[in-house]
Design a protein around this motif. Structure first.
Motif, PDB file in Angstrom:
ATOM      1  N   LEU A 185       2.987  39.706 -35.102  1.00 21.06           N
ATOM      2  CA  LEU A 185       3.482  40.229 -36.368  1.00 21.06           C
ATOM      3  C   LEU A 185       2.830  41.578 -36.663  1.00 21.06           C
ATOM      4  N   ARG A 186       3.669  42.567 -37.023  1.00 20.97           N
ATOM      5  CA  ARG A 186       3.158  43.874 -37.438  1.00 20.97           C
ATOM      6  C   ARG A 186       2.970  43.880 -38.950  1.00 20.97           C
ATOM      7  N   ILE A 187       1.784  44.281 -39.410  1.00 13.31           N
ATOM      8  CA  ILE A 187       1.509  44.315 -40.839  1.00 13.31           C
ATOM      9  C   ILE A 187       0.794  45.615 -41.195  1.00 13.31           C
ATOM     10  N   ARG A 188       1.101  46.106 -42.369  1.00 13.57           N
ATOM     11  CA  ARG A 188       0.382  47.248 -42.949  1.00 13.57           C
ATOM     12  C   ARG A 188      -0.637  46.674 -43.934  1.00 13.57           C
ATOM     13  N   VAL A 189      -1.891  47.065 -43.790  1.00  8.75           N
ATOM     14  CA  VAL A 189      -2.991  46.439 -44.525  1.00  8.75           C
ATOM     15  C   VAL A 189      -3.719  47.483 -45.353  1.00  8.75           C
ATOM     16  N   VAL A 190      -4.058  47.097 -46.599  1.00  8.09           N
ATOM     17  CA  VAL A 190      -4.977  47.863 -47.439  1.00  8.09           C
ATOM     18  C   VAL A 190      -6.148  46.954 -47.771  1.00  8.09           C
ATOM     19  N   GLY A 191      -7.352  47.438 -47.533  1.00  9.84           N
ATOM     20  CA  GLY A 191      -8.528  46.615 -47.789  1.00  9.84           C
ATOM     21  C   GLY A 191      -9.783  47.454 -47.795  1.00  9.84           C
ATOM     22  N   ARG A 192     -10.897  46.758 -47.619  1.00 12.65           N
ATOM     23  CA  ARG A 192     -12.195  47.421 -47.588  1.00 12.65           C
ATOM     24  C   ARG A 192     -12.904  47.106 -46.286  1.00 12.65           C
ATOM     25  N   LEU A 193     -13.646  48.070 -45.825  1.00  9.26           N
ATOM     26  CA  LEU A 193     -14.538  47.875 -44.706  1.00  9.26           C
ATOM     27  C   LEU A 193     -15.658  46.922 -45.109  1.00  9.26           C
TER      28      LEU A 193
END
Length: 639
Positions: A461-469
């Protein structure tokens, strides 16, 4: 006598006390009572407490009622605001113990009447402290002005902080009771008067950390106390030696400042559940000029409040802002006020007009995904914000990933090759690292864990992710939201009203949001991952010793080092960590060093040399771990 409704003493009910007031009370207490102070503070946990006229009263025994009457700001800011009915007041054990049991007030939020200097960076005093301890603050020099040699008063205040912090380190948490804490508070007050905001903030955080660790508060981590004590010693030691680096002084706190008219666009919502009893939601935003901002609704409460804030409505001036709508839309705001850390104000003069929803691939939001993760992570780990060093490495990052498997509660993924046109099902970066996606918060009232499990069920599955290191673990992200990869076929299919993103803490990803299972698109799942470069390295020996120094004191380090002998430094040398072996051996040797006086008798050990040895070991450990984490993003793990 004032009527009281008895309850158990709760520091959440007692008003905050300015550091100078608590420190002065301990200093005025006769020395013969110092040994009884900690035990008296502990007994207050079961002492009746109630409301008095204009304040709080604590019944400490026959004819000994302590009354606290905070000022208009809700803080005990003057000695006369704490009174005891016993004959020995104000130099009595009852009054002093109650003041010590109260939370430490933030002087920036509640200014000391004796001082006109407002310092610190955040309401909890954490902003000006060092956060990750491997940074030196060189970036601050260009942003805070030219270097200036510390004044005589600043060097004296820093020296007092050094002595107090070194005494705490030598004693360890069990012995760092009210008296040693009061020395830190007194030194912090002197640092405030001398204009040393970073040192003052670190001292106050150290006191709060000591109290949390001694009280075994839920959510407190020993590693956090190690970091802030390191920053305190590092800053105080260099300032006392006359170091002119302006980053050591820090920056004064600035309140919300006018920012004219802004256009902001929502990125995602983040549930907040803090260990200090606060909960709510923060909506992350990007301004049209690229600045990262936020708008929050965080108040006293627990996990249920964080869950219920999924669609919370918060007032922004005359406008009611729905966080669920703002996270997928935008606002044009006039009369804006913005804090130094990017929080939007909600004063009466603010006016806001809704903007249409945007997805992550257009406008200023697209900048989140404009650079490869390795490049973004390297820049973040090298960053040093002089206004808030603890924020370095915690800004939002974005990237396009392909799910490759799962291990426990971790989703394993690889970064997709970066392409300007973002078209087609791109292949993973050749020889790129396996990236671990771990829940931001695993509390069952939130959807983080369930959503990550759903994503892990579809390898390929291809996903675009926003998060924190995650700055403490190799190649690890804590995702806040996910969305479909533009142009990819095997990607998420979210409802149109979600505007191309799912907030992992609130939105529930269903089976219908995944693409149809196509054996050609799915990949063989990865069920294992290589060794964590940080967790599997022998540096754990160094961390154990520096943490033992804080939790147990100098004597515990000496006993541990004698028990291990050559087994302490040998594995480090064999693994190539030669400098780590040197600094840990020096710490072990210094912990067991005892000098002799002119008559040949054993003298008290030198706390300064021991503090410098611990400081060197802690600084080297943080810098080495940070470099290992940085390298984990640029090369596949070994093993």
């Amino acid at each position: 006598m004032t009527n009281r409704t008895p309850t158990a003493v709760d520091t959440d009910r007692l008003p905050p006390v300015l550091p100078g007031v608590a420190a002065a009370a301990v200093a005025a207490l006769p020395s013969r009572l110092h040994k009884r102070l900690d035990a008296t503070v502990e007994r207050l946990a079961a002492v009746p407490v109630g409301r008095a006229d204009g304040g709080v009263s604590v019944d400490c025994g026959p004819e000994a009622v302590v009354t606290l009457t905070p000022g208009p700001t809700g803080v005990v800011a003057e000695p006369h605001q704490a009174r005891c009915s016993c004959l020995l007041a104000p130099r009595c054990l009852h009054r002093t113990a109650v003041l010590v049991a109260c939370p430490v007030a933030d002087p920036a939020s509640h200014p000391d009447p004796a001082s006109t200097t407002a310092v610190s960076s955040t309401p909890d005093g954490s902003g000006a402290a060092g956060g990750r301890t491997g940074r030196t603050g060189k970036a601050a020099a260009g942003r805070t002005g030219r270097s200036a040699t510390p004044t005589k008063a600043q060097r004296a205040a820093a020296a007092a902080l050094w002595r107090a912090a070194a005494a705490v380190l030598a004693a360890g948490v069990p012995a760092a009771g009210a008296v040693l804490q009061a020395e830190l508070l007194r030194a912090a007050h002197s640092a405030r008067l001398a204009g040393l905001p970073r040192a003052e903030s670190a001292a106050l955080r150290t006191v709060r950390g000591l109290r949390a660790h001694r009280d075994r508060q839920t959510g407190h981590r020993l590693a956090e106390l190690v970091e802030v004590l390191h920053d305190l010693l590092y800053v105080a030691g260099r300032l006392a030696a006359g170091d002119p680096d302006p980053a050591l002084v820090g920056v004064l706190r600035r309140a919300y400042q006018p920012d004219g008219t802004l256009e902001v666009y929502g990125v995602c919502r983040e549930p907040v559940i803090s260990a200090t009893g606060y909960a709510g939601v923060v909506t992350h935003l990007v301004a049209a000029d690229g600045r990262r901002l936020s708008f929050g609704d965080v108040k006293p409460g627990g996990p249920d409040r964080a869950r219920d804030c999924a669609r919370a409505v918060t007032g922004m001036g005359a406008v009611a802002v729905n966080h669920a709508v703002l996270a997928r839309g935008g606002l044009r705001i006039s009369g804006t006020t913005v804090s130094p850390d990017g929080r939007l104000g909600a004063g009466a003069g603010v006016r806001a007009t809704p903007l249409g929803g945007t997805d992550w691939s257009t406008g200023p939001l697209a900048e989140l995904f404009a650079h490869p993760l390795a490049e973004v992570v390297t820049a973040q780990l090298a960053a040093d914000d002089p206004e808030d060093p603890a924020r370095a490495g915690t800004a939002l990052v974005g990237g396009d990933l392909v799910v490759v498997g799962a291990v426990g509660d971790q989703v394993l993924a690889r970064e997709l090759a970066h392409a300007a046109d973002s078209g087609g099902d791109r292949a993973p970066v050749p020889d790129g690292p396996v990236i671990r996606l771990v829940p931001v918060n695993a509390h069952p009232v939130l959807a983080h864990v369930a959503n990550l499990r759903r994503l892990a069920s579809w390898p390929g599955l291809r996903i675009r992710v926003v998060g924190r290191l995650d700055p403490d673990r190799a190649s690890t992200l804590r995702p806040l939201a996910v969305g479909p990869v533009p142009g990819a076929a095997a990607t998420l299919r979210l409802p149109s009203d979600w505007h191309g993103r799912a907030d992992l803490g609130y939105d529930e990803i269903q089976g219908g949001h995944l693409p149809p299972r196509d054996p050609a698109a799915m990949t063989e799942p990865v069920l294992a991952v290589g060794a964590d470069a940080v967790a599997e390295s022998p540096l754990w020996r160094v961390r154990r010793l520096v943490e033992l120094a804080v939790s147990g004191g100098r004597r515990a380090v000496a006993e541990s080092a004698r028990g291990e002998g050559a087994g302490l430094a040998g594995p480090l040398r064999r693994a190539g960590f030669t400098t780590a072996a040197v600094v840990v051996a020096a710490l072990a040797a210094e912990s067991d060093r005892r000098g002799r006086d002119a008559f040949g008798r054993l003298a008290d050990p030198d706390p300064d040399r021991y503090a410098w040895a611990w400081l060197a070991a802690t600084a080297h450990l943080a810098a080495t771990e940070r470099e290992l984490i940085r390298s984990s993003w640029t090369a596949p793990p070994v093993g």
